[in-house]
Write a protein that holds these residues in place. Structure first.
Motif, PDB file in Angstrom:
ATOM      1  N   PRO A   6     -16.945  32.795  18.102  1.00 38.23           N
ATOM      2  CA  PRO A   6     -17.271  31.535  17.869  1.00 38.23           C
ATOM      3  C   PRO A   6     -16.464  32.638  16.277  1.00 38.23           C
ATOM      4  CG  PRO A   6     -19.220  31.607  17.047  1.00 38.23           C
ATOM      5  CD  PRO A   6     -18.936  32.770  18.197  1.00 38.23           C
ATOM      6  N   GLY A   7     -15.045  31.996  15.638  1.00 37.55           N
ATOM      7  CA  GLY A   7     -14.876  32.866  14.493  1.00 37.55           C
ATOM      8  C   GLY A   7     -15.405  31.555  13.509  1.00 37.55           C
ATOM      9  N   ASP A   8     -15.158  30.390  13.565  1.00 36.12           N
ATOM     10  CA  ASP A   8     -15.620  28.988  13.087  1.00 36.12           C
ATOM     11  C   ASP A   8     -16.651  28.600  13.492  1.00 36.12           C
ATOM     12  OD1 ASP A   8     -13.979  27.498  14.189  1.00 36.12           O
ATOM     13  OD2 ASP A   8     -12.520  28.331  12.069  1.00 36.12           O
ATOM     14  N   ALA A   9     -16.920  27.651  12.402  1.00 38.79           N
ATOM     15  CA  ALA A   9     -17.980  26.401  13.471  1.00 38.79           C
ATOM     16  C   ALA A   9     -17.298  25.521  14.485  1.00 38.79           C
ATOM     17  CB  ALA A   9     -18.554  26.023  12.237  1.00 38.79           C
ATOM     18  N   GLY A  10     -16.084  25.458  14.245  1.00 44.87           N
ATOM     19  CA  GLY A  10     -15.172  24.791  15.293  1.00 44.87           C
ATOM     20  C   GLY A  10     -14.359  25.308  16.568  1.00 44.87           C
TER      21      GLY A  10
END
Length: 102
Positions: A6-10
């Motif tokens: 992942p690059g961010d949580a979403g």
């Protein structure tokens, strides 16, 4: 092993960087995100390396393809070459299914 990170949580952004260790010639994984399914499948054969990346709508992936140089990689239209990074040709791809080969 498959290299989906992942690059961010979403999962609006994520990275695909395969870990092709000695003796491992394929890997596959996917994850359900709030945007849809993100996934990667890759294989290494005598004929070369093949990677298929699935990017859900609303997401962008940074895809690292093992290669000595950009000219070794066959990428579809729409895959934007970014840079070489420690033995990987790096591309940015929007939503869709992408097949990159060496």
């Amino acid at each position: 092993m498959a290299g989906l990170r992942p690059g961010d949580a979403g999962y609006a952004t994520f990275t695909v960087r395969p870990d092709a260790r000695t003796g491992v010639d394929w890997a596959r994984t996917s994850i359900r995100t709030v945007r849809g399914t993100a996934g990667v499948a890759w294989s290494q054969t005598a004929a070369g390396f093949t990677m298929e990346v699935r990017v859900p709508v609303g997401a962008i992936a940074e895809v690292h393809v093992p290669a000595a140089g950009r000219d070794e990689v066959t990428a579809p239209d729409g895959a934007r070459y970014l840079r070489m990074d420690d033995g990987f040709a790096v591309y940015r791809v929007p939503h869709g299914t992408w097949r990159l080969t060496t």
